[in-house]
Write a protein that holds these residues in place. Structure first.
Motif, PDB file in Angstrom:
ATOM      1  N   LEU A 229       0.828  -1.201  -0.018  1.00 51.87           N
ATOM      2  CA  LEU A 229       0.058   0.047   0.122  1.00 51.87           C
ATOM      3  C   LEU A 229       0.873   1.342   0.074  1.00 51.87           C
ATOM      4  CD1 LEU A 229      -2.692  -0.933   2.681  1.00 51.87           C
ATOM      5  CD2 LEU A 229      -2.891  -1.118   0.233  1.00 51.87           C
ATOM      6  N   ARG A 230       2.253   1.171   0.076  1.00 54.82           N
ATOM      7  CA  ARG A 230       2.944   2.295   0.325  1.00 54.82           C
ATOM      8  C   ARG A 230       2.748   3.093   1.560  1.00 54.82           C
ATOM      9  NH1 ARG A 230       4.494   5.269  -5.541  1.00 54.82           N
ATOM     10  NH2 ARG A 230       5.678   6.407  -3.605  1.00 54.82           N
ATOM     11  N   SER A 231       2.582   2.639   2.590  1.00 56.48           N
ATOM     12  CA  SER A 231       2.244   3.186   3.844  1.00 56.48           C
ATOM     13  C   SER A 231       3.090   2.536   4.836  1.00 56.48           C
ATOM     14  CB  SER A 231       0.930   3.321   4.131  1.00 56.48           C
ATOM     15  OG  SER A 231       0.283   1.751   4.204  1.00 56.48           O
ATOM     16  N   VAL A 232       4.365   1.866   4.877  1.00 58.65           N
ATOM     17  CA  VAL A 232       5.088   1.182   5.754  1.00 58.65           C
ATOM     18  C   VAL A 232       5.460   2.442   6.599  1.00 58.65           C
ATOM     19  CG1 VAL A 232       7.433   0.392   6.053  1.00 58.65           C
ATOM     20  CG2 VAL A 232       5.998  -0.353   4.211  1.00 58.65           C
ATOM     21  N   GLY A 233       5.351   2.283   8.100  1.00 62.21           N
ATOM     22  CA  GLY A 233       5.970   2.899   9.201  1.00 62.21           C
ATOM     23  C   GLY A 233       7.095   2.880   9.660  1.00 62.21           C
ATOM     24  N   MET A 234       7.765   3.885  10.499  1.00 55.64           N
ATOM     25  CA  MET A 234       8.964   3.543  11.157  1.00 55.64           C
ATOM     26  C   MET A 234       8.539   3.235  12.630  1.00 55.64           C
ATOM     27  SD  MET A 234      11.404   4.055   8.772  1.00 55.64           S
ATOM     28  CE  MET A 234      10.219   2.910   7.776  1.00 55.64           C
ATOM     29  N   GLY A 235       9.535   2.234  13.121  1.00 53.70           N
ATOM     30  CA  GLY A 235       9.684   2.146  14.615  1.00 53.70           C
ATOM     31  C   GLY A 235      10.773   3.014  15.210  1.00 53.70           C
ATOM     32  N   GLY A 236      10.627   3.138  16.400  1.00 52.53           N
ATOM     33  CA  GLY A 236      11.674   3.610  17.129  1.00 52.53           C
ATOM     34  C   GLY A 236      13.140   2.933  17.220  1.00 52.53           C
ATOM     35  N   ASN A 237      13.217   1.776  16.867  1.00 51.05           N
ATOM     36  CA  ASN A 237      14.403   0.742  17.047  1.00 51.05           C
ATOM     37  C   ASN A 237      14.445   0.222  15.731  1.00 51.05           C
ATOM     38  OD1 ASN A 237      16.622  -0.401  18.224  1.00 51.05           O
ATOM     39  ND2 ASN A 237      15.206  -1.696  19.451  1.00 51.05           N
ATOM     40  N   ALA A 238      15.726   0.257  15.094  1.00 51.71           N
ATOM     41  CA  ALA A 238      16.013  -0.457  13.953  1.00 51.71           C
ATOM     42  C   ALA A 238      15.310   0.322  12.578  1.00 51.71           C
ATOM     43  CB  ALA A 238      15.843  -1.758  13.899  1.00 51.71           C
TER      44      ALA A 238
END
Length: 456
Positions: A229-238
């Motif tokens: 969907l081109r909506s990958v989120g970023m996490g606080g780690n890695a």
């Protein structure tokens, strides 16, 4: 002898049927919507898998990132991390590549964190010390100062060839992570990559196991689907981001939100770059084994997600198609979770009323029980299969995974506690937080400076 007339009106057959019907319809509708969304992401993930897991193409042209070695700079924000900082940095440096560097950001520690880092004998290690009053202004502020230093250091280098990573002080990456990252960033359209997350102490307690199950099932399935969907989120780690993608967000790419990582992922999706998720390599982090500390941690995360409402206008203007729709869902989901948290309460009230009525001799129909079980616990069997495929190498059987996933349903109800507590804090304007303390035993090198193997 108790008569039927003494039972509250809720337990009378007529009114009970009406209330049960309304409550069941509302619960059914919300569960169906949630399952449809999960099915949509699972279907998107499967579709991407059939297309060889290649990330979607993005508009715009960039230089071929595979032509020159990538410079990877890992930022490690920390505060009073003497218990874990030495081993964590040395694990990162196990990769001998000269293109890898680690910058530890000591955000005003009062222990031996800085001393331990200075003593690590490796030219690839750097220390950025932040002191009061500039220190402890939030993780986003610490990262913003660090990325300024990265820009200065690599002023004459193509920013597309510089990768800025963020790894927590207790995190350690799979040995394959560096190769996975280099392969991912070989695609010139990829601006950011989020690796998978595992809980390193998942065998320590049932609570830690629930957190591991959460990351492996929900987070993994959602992120895999969002690749499509081109909506990958970023996490606080890695999280790993091209310096040029960070530059596209301005001089200070991270916000002061309690979940600066969530904000960063959304804003990156609004650029010409593509976010990717690579779950075949993971960062292993310490899970919380105290319920009280878990509530504090997740309340902070939930409050940060509530603060993301400020990005609704940005999402509407800068994202398009499925990316816009899914990101709007992500931003609004905390409010839907708050509404959904009332359903278990109403269900328990109706269930108690029925039990009281049955004890008083009022005839009750329990035909609703099997459908209710299927709605609540049916997905657990699917989650168990996904989780079992990940942990069977650790000796966990499918039956045990099914049991864990049943417990996970009740663990999920804690989101209501996190949510209402976060909403209360947001309404009264409280956003300050103390750091979640590590549960690891203090490292020997922190206690015996003269015995540190890699320090001078």
């Amino acid at each position: 002898m108790t008569s039927a007339a003494t039972i509250p009106v809720l337990t009378r057959p007529g009114s009970s049927v009406v209330l049960d019907t309304i409550g069941s319809a509302a619960a059914f509708a919300m569960v169906v919507v949630a399952l449809c969304y999960l099915g949509l992401l699972a279907g998107a993930a499967y579709s991407l898998h059939r297309r060889s897991m290649r990330p979607p193409a993005a508009s715009g042209t960039h230089s071929d990132a595979a032509r020159a070695p990538l410079r990877i700079v890992v930022l490690m924000p920390c505060l009073n991390e003497e218990a874990v900082i030495g081993p964590s940095v040395r694990r990162l440096l196990a990769d001998p590549s000269p293109e890898l560097e680690v910058m530890v950001i000591d955000d005003g520690s009062e222990d031996l964190t800085s001393e331990i880092v200075r003593g690590i004998d490796d030219p690839r290690v750097g220390l950025l010390r932040r002191d009061p009053p500039n220190a402890r202004q939030g993780k986003g502020e610490a990262l913003n100062q660090a990325v300024e230093a990265v820009r200065e250091r690599y002023r004459g280098t193509d920013p597309e060839q510089v990768i800025v990573g963020v790894v927590d002080a207790d995190g350690h990456l799979d040995p394959t992570a560096w190769q996975v990252l280099r392969e991912a960033f070989a695609a010139s359209t990829i601006g950011a990559v989020q690796l998978g997350v595992r809980i390193s102490n998942r065998n320590a307690s049932l609570l830690a196991r629930m957190q591991d199950l959460e990351f492996v099932t929900f987070t993994s399935v959602f992120q895999q689907g969002r690749r499509r969907l081109r909506s990958v989120g970023m996490g606080g780690n890695a999280q790993f981001v091209r310096l040029s993608a960070l530059d596209a967000l301005g001089p200070r790419p991270w916000t002061r939100s309690l979940t600066e990582d969530f904000d960063l992922g959304i804003r990156l999706n609004g650029t010409q770059w593509v976010n990717d998720y690579r779950g075949e390599a993971a960062v292993h982090q310490e899970g919380v084994t105290s319920l009280r500390r878990l509530v504090r941690q997740r309340t902070r995360w939930f409050q940060g997600n509530l603060q993301a409402r400020n990005l609704l206008g940005f999402v509407a203007r800068n994202l398009h198609g499925t990316a816009r729709a899914d990101t709007l869902w992500q931003v609004l989901s905390p409010y839907m979770l708050l509404a959904g948290s009332l359903l278990p309460v109403s269900f328990l009230l109706i269930l108690c009323a029925r039990v009281i009525a049955a004890a008083a001799g009022v005839p009750q129909s329990w035909a609703w029980a099997p459908p209710a079980y299927l709605l609540a616990f049916g997905p657990s069997y699917l989650y168990a299969l996904v989780y079992w495929r990940q942990v069977r190498r650790e000796g966990a059987g499918l039956v045990r995974c099914i049991a864990w996933c049943h417990v996970f349903v009740f663990y999920g109800l804690l989101s209501g506690v996190f949510g209402w507590r976060a909403l209360a804090r947001e309404l009264i304007g409280r956003s300050g937080w103390a750091k979640t303390a590590r549960e690891a035993v203090r490292a020997p090198e922190a206690l015996m400076p003269d015995a540190r193997p890699s320090e001078g």
